[in-house]
Design a protein around this motif. Structure first.
Motif, mmCIF file in Angstrom:
data_model
loop_
_atom_site.group_PDB
_atom_site.id
_atom_site.type_symbol
_atom_site.label_atom_id
_atom_site.label_comp_id
_atom_site.label_asym_id
_atom_site.label_seq_id
_atom_site.Cartn_x
_atom_site.Cartn_y
_atom_site.Cartn_z
ATOM 1 N N UNK B 28 -4.902 4.559 1.182
ATOM 2 C CA UNK B 28 -5.393 5.106 0.252
ATOM 3 C C UNK B 28 -4.570 3.515 -0.780
ATOM 4 N N UNK B 29 -3.693 4.164 -0.707
ATOM 5 C CA UNK B 29 -2.869 3.107 -1.404
ATOM 6 C C UNK B 29 -3.492 1.483 -1.707
ATOM 7 N N UNK B 30 -3.563 0.670 -0.051
ATOM 8 C CA UNK B 30 -3.565 -0.384 -0.646
ATOM 9 C C UNK B 30 -4.860 -0.709 -1.196
ATOM 10 N N UNK B 31 -6.038 0.518 -0.531
ATOM 11 C CA UNK B 31 -7.226 0.034 -0.997
ATOM 12 C C UNK B 31 -7.392 0.239 -2.926
ATOM 13 N N UNK B 32 -6.064 0.833 -3.587
ATOM 14 C CA UNK B 32 -6.238 1.313 -5.117
ATOM 15 C C UNK B 32 -5.968 -0.558 -4.972
ATOM 16 N N UNK B 36 -7.635 -3.321 -7.957
ATOM 17 C CA UNK B 36 -6.855 -2.303 -9.054
ATOM 18 C C UNK B 36 -6.163 -3.820 -9.219
ATOM 19 N N UNK B 37 -5.834 -4.990 -8.197
ATOM 20 C CA UNK B 37 -5.180 -5.770 -8.105
ATOM 21 C C UNK B 37 -3.293 -5.110 -8.731
ATOM 22 N N UNK B 38 -2.899 -3.759 -7.865
ATOM 23 C CA UNK B 38 -1.972 -2.928 -8.366
ATOM 24 C C UNK B 38 -0.621 -3.320 -7.531
ATOM 25 N N UNK B 44 4.825 -0.641 -2.769
ATOM 26 C CA UNK B 44 4.922 0.647 -2.217
ATOM 27 C C UNK B 44 4.411 0.931 -0.184
ATOM 28 N N UNK B 45 3.204 0.238 -0.358
ATOM 29 C CA UNK B 45 2.779 0.381 1.433
ATOM 30 C C UNK B 45 3.575 -1.113 1.992
ATOM 31 N N UNK B 46 4.232 -1.683 1.408
ATOM 32 C CA UNK B 46 4.974 -2.937 2.310
ATOM 33 C C UNK B 46 5.955 -2.242 2.660
ATOM 34 N N UNK B 47 6.721 -0.794 1.349
ATOM 35 C CA UNK B 47 7.706 -0.800 1.743
ATOM 36 C C UNK B 47 8.280 0.293 2.583
ATOM 37 N N UNK B 48 6.783 0.645 2.822
ATOM 38 C CA UNK B 48 7.281 2.495 3.638
ATOM 39 C C UNK B 48 6.333 2.275 4.899
ATOM 40 N N UNK B 49 5.765 0.858 5.274
ATOM 41 C CA UNK B 49 5.567 1.190 6.347
ATOM 42 C C UNK B 49 6.421 1.648 7.668
ATOM 43 N N UNK B 50 7.258 0.963 7.349
ATOM 44 C CA UNK B 50 8.677 1.305 8.578
ATOM 45 C C UNK B 50 8.381 2.686 8.910
ATOM 46 N N UNK B 51 8.300 3.907 7.715
ATOM 47 C CA UNK B 51 8.638 5.110 8.194
ATOM 48 C C UNK B 51 7.942 5.514 9.008
ATOM 49 N N UNK B 52 6.024 4.623 9.123
ATOM 50 C CA UNK B 52 5.204 4.565 10.334
ATOM 51 C C UNK B 52 5.875 4.035 11.330
ATOM 52 N N UNK B 53 6.638 3.246 11.462
ATOM 53 C CA UNK B 53 7.240 2.399 12.570
ATOM 54 C C UNK B 53 7.878 3.499 13.493
ATOM 55 N N UNK B 98 -1.121 -2.486 5.961
ATOM 56 C CA UNK B 98 -0.094 -3.097 5.650
ATOM 57 C C UNK B 98 -1.014 -4.872 4.991
ATOM 58 N N UNK B 99 -2.144 -4.565 6.296
ATOM 59 C CA UNK B 99 -2.174 -6.227 6.080
ATOM 60 C C UNK B 99 -2.982 -5.923 4.985
ATOM 61 N N UNK B 100 -4.055 -5.254 4.458
ATOM 62 C CA UNK B 100 -4.497 -5.263 3.543
ATOM 63 C C UNK B 100 -3.994 -5.870 1.791
ATOM 64 N N UNK B 101 -2.636 -4.138 1.760
ATOM 65 C CA UNK B 101 -1.747 -4.355 0.938
ATOM 66 C C UNK B 101 -1.318 -5.881 0.856
ATOM 67 N N UNK B 102 -0.657 -6.792 2.223
ATOM 68 C CA UNK B 102 -0.286 -8.042 1.434
ATOM 69 C C UNK B 102 -1.033 -9.506 1.197
ATOM 70 N N UNK B 103 -2.610 -8.790 1.185
ATOM 71 C CA UNK B 103 -3.246 -9.469 0.862
ATOM 72 C C UNK B 103 -3.625 -9.302 -0.753
ATOM 73 N N UNK B 104 -3.727 -8.359 -1.105
ATOM 74 C CA UNK B 104 -3.606 -7.683 -2.724
ATOM 75 C C UNK B 104 -2.420 -7.959 -3.828
ATOM 76 N N UNK B 105 -1.301 -8.621 -2.546
ATOM 77 C CA UNK B 105 0.129 -9.381 -3.140
ATOM 78 C C UNK B 105 0.033 -9.859 -3.370
ATOM 79 N N UNK B 106 -0.842 -11.010 -1.940
ATOM 80 C CA UNK B 106 -0.634 -12.148 -2.085
ATOM 81 C C UNK B 106 -1.298 -13.278 -3.353
#
Lengths: 215, 215
Positions: B28-32, B36-38, B44-53, B98-106
């Protein structure tokens, strides 16, 4: 009891090694089909994928049998669970080879790849096949050093993949969007194939050392 | 013994349900972030992925403990192994967010998506989040009908994905190759996210019915 168990673990390793051979062959043929617009080779990969799926089902059944009848603990339990994971990775490698073959078939009789990216795919195909071969060796020998060697091949794959993107994104790209979309997806199929190969090797390291390698 | 075992299976289901929530929120956050180029949301998505792992590692540890101490057979064994597989699928869903979020960040501060494909991604994001929620429900309820319902959402995702390709490939595409490459990969991330959600649901069906659904 213990002897029977070791024998059964051996059968599991045989099945995984045979899956490695299957997916290596599939990727070799799919790459050739892609580079040479060879329809019958592409169709052979499509037809034979079911064998990889069947082999995976056999590994899982076999592993279930081992768990239910032998109730292994500690290292032995780890081995059986890792075999189940490895079979999943190998099946996925087969699927990725299938995706390459499907792309070749979809564009037939046209070539999918513009000539200037063909060498990238020849090379990525070569590394993918090499990785499948190494996975087989690692499963057979449980050699931790050999398993680490896969990471280098994977780095090579990642470099090629990154470089392929600079070619795609360069202003000199003259092959249009449709070819770029195909090349993007194909690049990803090879890169993921390598990732799954590394994942199998890491599981073998885990079985041998009790520690999952990071990286 | 049996009661302890059921309790432990319940903990395993809790952990998987919590992973579903995590990966749904991540997507949800990665899509937003993408739409919205947020940047801060992407990070946040990048930081929190470790919790999933970490959650995945806990599921696996927990499942190992169950297998070693309780040596379950038949249906119980199937449940534990399916939980291990499901955790793997859920971790992968997290990686895809995470990949979606990385693309937004890049691409930040630029938007990744040309305006005319934004509605596709808004919709694919919506379906992805819905699928993660359904996975959670299926894990909680073990409802085979609800599990089958995921296949419909996945079909919807596949339709969007296919249609996205016709937009990309159309002669009217005016956004160049670089944007097409990003859109191609992003489309694939959402499609794979949905595939893994379906895979978790199928494992639940397998646990309940003893048969793996085909399709």
């Amino acid at each position: 009891m213990r002897e029977v168990y070791q024998e059964q673990l051996g059968v599991l390793a045989d099945e995984l090694a045979s899956m490695s051979t299957m997916v290596g062959t599939a990727m070799e043929r799919a790459t050739k089909a892609l580079l040479e617009a060879d329809l019958s080779l592409a169709e052979q990969v499509l037809d034979e994928d079911v064998q990889v799926d069947e082999a995976r089902a056999r590994v899982e059944e076999h592993a279930f049998g081992l768990l239910a009848l032998q109730a292994p603990v500690a290292g032995d339990l780890r081995t059986v669970i890792s075999a189940i994971h490895a079979a999943e990775d190998l099946e996925r490698m087969g699927d990725l080879a299938l995706h390459v073959a499907k792309t070749a078939r979809r564009r037939h009789p046209n070539a999918v790849l513009p000539q200037d990216v063909q060498p990238y795919f020849a090379e990525m195909g070569r590394i993918a096949v090499k990785l499948a071969g190494r996975v087989r060796t690692v499963i057979r020998t449980q050699d931790v050093e050999a398993a680490r060697g896969l990471e280098e091949d994977d780095d090579e794959m990642d470099d090629l993949h990154r470089h392929l993107f600079t070619v795609l994104m360069s202003p000199e790209w003259s092959h249009g969007v449709a070819a770029a979309v195909d090349v993007t997806l194909l690049g990803r199929f090879y890169e993921r194939f390598a990732d799954h190969a590394v994942s199998v090797a890491r599981r073998v390291v885990f079985v041998v050392t009790g520690k999952m390698p990071t990286g």
